[in-house]
Design an enzyme around this catalytic site. Structure first.
Site, mmCIF file in Angstrom:
data_model
loop_
_atom_site.group_PDB
_atom_site.id
_atom_site.type_symbol
_atom_site.label_atom_id
_atom_site.label_comp_id
_atom_site.label_asym_id
_atom_site.label_seq_id
_atom_site.Cartn_x
_atom_site.Cartn_y
_atom_site.Cartn_z
ATOM 1 N N ASP A 130 4.436 -46.127 -73.800
ATOM 2 C CA ASP A 130 4.952 -45.627 -75.083
ATOM 3 C C ASP A 130 6.146 -46.436 -75.589
ATOM 4 O OD1 ASP A 130 2.998 -43.698 -75.161
ATOM 5 O OD2 ASP A 130 4.228 -42.168 -74.202
ATOM 6 N N ARG A 170 5.796 -43.408 -83.142
ATOM 7 C CA ARG A 170 6.535 -44.409 -82.341
ATOM 8 C C ARG A 170 6.733 -45.709 -83.130
ATOM 9 N NH1 ARG A 170 7.896 -41.624 -78.182
ATOM 10 N NH2 ARG A 170 6.353 -40.263 -77.218
#
Ligand code: S3P
Length: 425
Positions: free
Chosen positions: A312, A385
């Protein structure tokens, strides 16, 4: 930092499978975890929420009821993949769906093992909506993960709780182990191998055990903290301290990576609570030793076993890499193409718009550094993100950066911009 998203999903789902009440403190404020709670309520689980404090009345192994309508997982892959594991062991039919992004993501990776366990699943060519006709009990399996994915591992383990015997998942590369830790916290017998040793990475559960509710305190989300850590390390004159951040070793590689760049990131006051380590992260601008600033003429390459533990944070690391001597290369990361957006394409496009020199590969990218970034219009592609990564890039860039659909940060971190404004002058 708000509560960890990965841990919050698991806390809610495992509390729902337990008998009795569980209280969860510092539950994630993310829209993704909100989707998990709504789905559990549709399945008959009683949830009461007061901000980030939750109380869940577990339905127990056999107390879920058939939902009256499809379960909407929103943007959340973790909700869909982990719930599918639970629903595989229920005797009713249910449908899991989600937004356009989630309906385009690969689900064959969970369909195959769940069918081996005995569930019937129909999909639209390996994508959601997924209709699951569960079976009780399921048949235990031994399964080797084809894709290193904590979501797939967790899906199988949660299904294994309803199997008649021992279900074992073997993984080639270590992925986050929050499900294993949470099951252990609830007193469910779970065996795990040594994640450090090749050929010994596995987790196994023996199904049909009854377990009771437990109280849980969720640590702050290290993946959310990462944006603040990167911004503080790169913005002149910063000093930042983040308390009670999760420091599970399967999630902290980002910190080690920042340290290996020579950036001044330290960890202290480490302690364990609810079977998850946590502590304080301190960041000061600049390098932690004068020699570190110009010690790496050659570029750093991140690949293979490192990738699942940084998954991530990779778009953010690409931005950090653009500020580091030698830049950074990321390979073996084609999984990034099937996240909430194609994160390789989104990162390459964003960095190029900000004048970085970037090469794109099927399985990653390479960015040269150090380079002065220039403000630009960035398309977040509705991916939280990507929006947060380019907010950090925008802070270190010269000129103004505008991020399209920036409100998508709510998927994991609704208070992101407010918090950022509160610490950036
Ligand atoms: C997650 C696992 C990772 C990660 C995702 C959350 C989890 O996905 O990218 O944001 O909570 O298990 P994969 O396990 O599919 O790589």
């Amino acid at each position: 930092m708000p509560g960890d998203k990965s841990i919050s999903h698991r806390a809610a789902m495992i509390a729902a499978l337990a008998e009795g009440t569980s209280r969860i403190g510092n539950f994630s404020t993310s829209e993704d975890c909100g989707a998990t709670l709504r789905c559990l309520e549709q399945l008959g689980v009683r949830v009461s929420r007061d901000g980030s404090d939750l109380s869940i009345e577990g339905a127990g192994r056999d107390g879920f009821r058939a939902p009256a309508s499809p379960l909407d997982c929103g943007n959340s892959g973790t909700t869909m993949r982990l719930l599918a594991g639970i629903l595989a062991g229920q005797e009713f039919e249910s449908t899991l769906t989600g937004d356009d992004s989630l309906r385009s993501r690969p689900m064959q990776r969970i369909i195959e093992p769940l069918q081996m366990l005995g569930a019937e699943i129909s999909s639209s060519d390996g994508r959601a909506p997924l209709t699951i006709r569960g079976r009780k009990p399921l048949m235990p399996i031994d399964y080797e993960l084809l894709t290193p994915s904590a979501q797939v591992k967790s899906c199988i383990l949660l299904a294994g709780l309803n199997a008649n015997g021992r279900t074992k998942v073997v993984e080639d590369q270590a992925t986050r182990d929050h499900t294993e830790r949470m099951l252990h916290w609830f007193g469910v017998p779970i065996e795990t191998g040594d994640a450090e040793k090749e050929n010994e990475r596995f987790a196994a559960v023996t199904g049909r055990t009854v377990f009771v509710g437990h109280d849980i305190n969720v640590p702050g989300d290290i993946s959310s903290a990462a944006y603040f850590i990167a911004a503080a390390a790169l913005l002149d004159g910063s000093s930042l301290e983040l308390e009670n951040v999760g420091l599970n070793p399967t999630r902290t590689l980002f910190l080690k990576q920042m340290q290996s760049f020579g950036l001044n990131v330290t960890v202290g006051n480490v302690r364990d609570k609810s079977n998850e380590p946590r502590g304080t992260i301190k960041v000061e601008t600049g390098y932690d030793s004068p020699s570190a600033a110009n010690n790496s003429e050659s570029s750093l390459t991140l690949r293979s076993a490192l990738i699942p533990q940084l998954i991530d944070e990779l778009p953010l690391l690409a931005v950090v890499g653009s500020q580091i001597d030698g830049g950074i290369e990321i390979r073996d990361a084609s999984e990034l193409r099937v996240k909430e957006s194609d994160r390789i394409a989104a990162t390459v496009a964003g960095l190029r718009a900000m004048s970085a020199e970037v090469e794109e590969f099927d399985d990653g990218l390479r960015v040269n550094g150090p380079i002065q970034l220039h403000g630009a219009q960035i398309d977040s592609r509705g991916d939280h993100r990507i929006a947060m990564t380019f907010a950090v890039a925008g802070l270190i860039a010269e000129g103004e950066t505008e991020i399209k659909d920036a409100e998508c940060v709510g998927v994991s971190f609704p208070e992101f911009f407010e918090l950022l404004n509160s610490v950036v002058e």
